[in-house]
Design an enzyme around this catalytic site. Structure first.
Site, PDB file in Angstrom:
ATOM      1  N   ILE A  18      22.242  64.372  69.048  1.00 24.69           N
ATOM      2  CA  ILE A  18      22.423  63.289  68.080  1.00 24.69           C
ATOM      3  C   ILE A  18      21.118  62.537  67.844  1.00 24.69           C
ATOM      4  O   ILE A  18      20.810  62.146  66.717  1.00 24.69           O
ATOM      5  CB  ILE A  18      23.530  62.334  68.565  1.00 24.69           C
ATOM      6  CG1 ILE A  18      24.873  63.060  68.589  1.00 24.69           C
ATOM      7  CG2 ILE A  18      23.606  61.092  67.679  1.00 24.69           C
ATOM      8  CD1 ILE A  18      25.924  62.369  69.435  1.00 24.69           C
ATOM      9  N   ASN A  90      20.096  55.585  71.917  1.00 31.34           N
ATOM     10  CA  ASN A  90      20.959  56.763  71.910  1.00 31.34           C
ATOM     11  C   ASN A  90      21.023  57.490  73.245  1.00 31.34           C
ATOM     12  O   ASN A  90      21.984  58.198  73.525  1.00 31.34           O
ATOM     13  CB  ASN A  90      20.472  57.728  70.816  1.00 31.34           C
ATOM     14  CG  ASN A  90      21.066  59.108  70.942  1.00 31.34           C
ATOM     15  OD1 ASN A  90      22.237  59.322  70.644  1.00 31.34           O
ATOM     16  ND2 ASN A  90      20.264  60.060  71.409  1.00 31.34           N
ATOM     17  N   TYR A 155      30.576  57.209  82.985  1.00 33.44           N
ATOM     18  CA  TYR A 155      30.134  57.149  81.587  1.00 33.44           C
ATOM     19  C   TYR A 155      30.959  56.133  80.802  1.00 33.44           C
ATOM     20  O   TYR A 155      30.399  55.311  80.051  1.00 33.44           O
ATOM     21  CB  TYR A 155      30.263  58.539  80.971  1.00 33.44           C
ATOM     22  CG  TYR A 155      29.912  58.621  79.508  1.00 33.44           C
ATOM     23  CD1 TYR A 155      28.588  58.663  79.089  1.00 33.44           C
ATOM     24  CD2 TYR A 155      30.917  58.673  78.538  1.00 33.44           C
ATOM     25  CE1 TYR A 155      28.265  58.759  77.745  1.00 33.44           C
ATOM     26  CE2 TYR A 155      30.599  58.769  77.187  1.00 33.44           C
ATOM     27  CZ  TYR A 155      29.277  58.810  76.798  1.00 33.44           C
ATOM     28  OH  TYR A 155      28.958  58.890  75.464  1.00 33.44           O
TER      29      TYR A 155
END
Length: 340
Positions: A18, A90, A155
């Site tokens: 990404i 990111n 996460y």
């Protein structure tokens, strides 16, 4: 007529997936782009790929969990490319395992790379943006930062923390009348190399279930948060569904999520050390191994502005129904009084 200075954007985790798709989207739009990641060889390949679009590209090797390294990177970017107009946080890492099989050190590292990296990147950007009174910061989050699932406890917790930090900071910037924008982009399952690079203690391959989305769709949503800042953007119908379920029926969402562990697991592979502590060698590539399943439909992302309009519409509809009900009751009341 004076020539307009080129705009400069920073993308952490910009050498693959990404991050690379976002950097490419920005380079195609004429932005100068600085990409930050750890693996120098992959950074060099990504820089060459991005430079083909005819704009200045700076590749910096740094660990995003190191606040001083990110500060130094920001200073270098300002010196070599010019004022930072946009910063995209990111970079991330994860450990695929049941919560009680993730070690304290692994929790610390995922928190540092996935949450604290966004804090450090934001602070590095703000140090330059606040005095100028201009800039856009985009936090790349996940649907798992709204609705947690099994095998991703470290996460999910880190992504939840990103939202809390960003909301607190946004309120401070509003209070101080600082016109730097903060947006959070919540992503679905995306076809990137990351599942093959992640640390995995399950002994089975991590498989991202459908619907799976194209990284370029995510990049488009991220860049839209720079061009037209939104408080939040949800990419993919699955992200929107998770947000709605978590808000309205969290107990049901818990039960639905309980079956997600098996859906994430494929063939036996053995335990994988992954890229948690050091980068995994590999090419600078955007896509993972499931391109045939990836959805790229532009209509698959939704903004908080659209959500708010939907709320207004629903609220207006309810108010309208209430008004009609009130008129009807009033009519009945007047008729009963006349007949009394």
């Amino acid at each position: 007529m004076a020539k307009t200075a080129p705009r400069t954007a920073v993308v952490t985790g910009g050498s693959a997936g990404i991050g690379l798709a976002t950097a490419e989207r920005l380079a195609k739009a004429g932005w100068q782009v600085a990409i930050i990641a750890r693996d120098q060889e992959r950074l060099d390949a990504a820089r060459a790929m991005l430079a083909a679009h005819g704009t200045a590209i700076l590749a910096i090797s740094a660990d995003v969990a190191d606040a001083e390294a990110l500060d130094a990177a920001a200073d270098r970017i300002e010196w070599e490319l010019g004022p930072i107009g946009a910063w995209v946080n990111n970079a991330m890492s994860t450990v695929v395992a049941p919560a009680d099989r993730i070690t304290p050190a692994e929790y610390q590292r995922v928190t540092a790379t996935t949450y604290l990296s966004q804090v450090y990147g934001t602070l590095a950007a703000l140090r330059h943006m606040k005095p100028r009174g201009h800039g856009a910061i985009v936090q790349v989050s996940s649907g798992l930062g709204i609705r947690a699932v099994p095998l991703q406890a470290a996460y999910c917790a880190a992504k939840f923390a990103v939202s809390g930090f960003t909301d607190a900071l946004r309120a401070e910037l509003i209070g101080d009348k600082v016109p730097v924008t903060l947006s959070v982009v919540y992503l679905p399952a995306v076809n990137t190399p990351q599942p093959g690079w992640a640390r995995n203690h399950t002994g089975r391959e991590q498989v991202l279930p459908d619907p799976l989305f194209d990284p370029r769709l995510c990049a488009e949503a991220i860049v839209s948060a720079i061009d037209d800042p939104q408080r939040e953007i949800w990419v993919g119908r699955s992200t929107l569904q998770m947000a709605i379920a978590q808000a309205l029926v969290p107990n049901f969402a818990d039960r639905q999520a309980s079956g997600f562990a098996e859906q994430q697991l494929g063939d036996a592979t053995g335990s994988k050390t992954g890229n948690l502590d050091a980068p995994v060698p590999g090419p600078a590539r955007i896509d993972g191994d499931a391109t045939d399943r990836a959805i790229s439909n532009r209509h698959e992302f939704f903004t908080s502005r659209q959500r708010d309009m939907l709320k207004i519409g629903i609220g207006g509809g309810i108010a309208g129904l209430g008004a009609l009900a009130g008129i009807g009751l009033s009519h009945l009341w007047s008729r009963s009084n006349r007949n009394a």
